[in-house]
Write an enzyme that holds these catalytic residues in place. Sequence first.
Site: not given
Ligand code: SAH
Length: 394
Positions: A206, A247-248, A297, A337
């Site tokens: 970040r 995000d979902s 991510d 990840c």
């Molecule tokens: N980059 C973030 C962490 C991401 S974790 C940070 O630095 O804090 C992954 C995220 O993807 C989660 O919040 C989850 O809700 C979201 N997610 C999972 N599947 C998804 C999809 N198909 N579309 C959008 N978001 C999704």
Amino acid sequence: MKSIRLRAGRERSLLRRHPWVFEGGVERGKADAGETVRVEASDGRFLAWAAYSPASAIRLRAWSFDEAERIDASLFERRIAKAVAARARLGIDSDALRIVHGEADGLPGLIVDRYGDVLCAQFGAAGVERWKAVIVEALLDASGALRVYERSDASVRGLEGLAPRTGWLVGEGATEVEIREHGWRFVVDLAEGHKTGFYLDQRHNRRRFAELVRGFGSRRVLNCYSYTGGFGVAALAGGAEHVTSVDSSAPALQRAVAHVALNGFESARHATLDADVNQALRDALEAGERWDAIVLDPPKFAPSASHAERAARAYKDINRLALTALAPGGLLLTFSCSGGMSVDLFHKVVAGAAMDAGVDGAIVERLGAAPDHPMTLFFPEGEYLKGLVIVKAT
Ligand code: SAH
């Protein structure tokens, strides 16, 4: 002390100090969940002291390869004190950090994150479950923290035959904690957040993103899989004009909005999109939208190597879409990840995505997990988070 005898030839991984023995490696012997056992080779020679897990495919997790070492409360005290002290040397610019990272700290299955004066712990294996009371005492002693919240609700608990459990182990009160990372403020919900509440492993990425946004002068930023908006706050701090968080999870997006305000940025500089990222990128491309910087991510698409092929397709799709949606000269931070996807395979998948998109670019940096999430040399499964910084050709 019970003994577990391994099949001939199955002593190899313990001899290489890899801490796991799978179900199929055991010739004979049984013990209770989490009980300490003597693991021996097919000829009876000592290999390790380990925790036995009757329900798990990972039947044994080694505590020690030293026959003279006693597996008692003092071992946990020493290992936890060492883990805490190791973090203090890393110069982490945050009051939120991982103080115990499982196998890498000699405590297989135990994850402990510190958020200010609160700890959030996940007991993910029968061995650490059995030693829970001792571990909690040692954590309080070594860290000086005042409260401990348990988040033993990850799916691995089921694989270990352990029921999920969440709640305060020590102390009580609100489960929302404000943390400070690189001077930015975030509120973490220990009870409702993902994992133990915050993606601490992305901390230095970040900050790196803020620097890159500043260096490239990126104006419009798309933060895909934003969770509570960490990379978005970084982008705004780096001078981005506008960030869209996708995000979902609606609760995660609400927090992203709150985090923008908490850090003193005008709300007009941030928008949220509650959507599937793949779909959102397709819609955006159709509408002709372009961004100067994109973060991808996603959650673990490949929990293990057996999922790698299907996961590779999913990674390729979103990377192709993101590379297309990037303005010339734009910046892509792309992550995986998935423990089941190697650094090499990830590189290939992203290269394949660029090929399909007809996009040229350069990898200017490789990223990994923050240093409070160490890997041991003997446990390759510990490497899970990898990222690439790609600059699209002009
Ligand atoms: N980059 C973030 C962490 C991401 S974790 C940070 O630095 O804090 C992954 C995220 O993807 C989660 O919040 C989850 O809700 C979201 N997610 C999972 N599947 C998804 C999809 N198909 N579309 C959008 N978001 C999704």
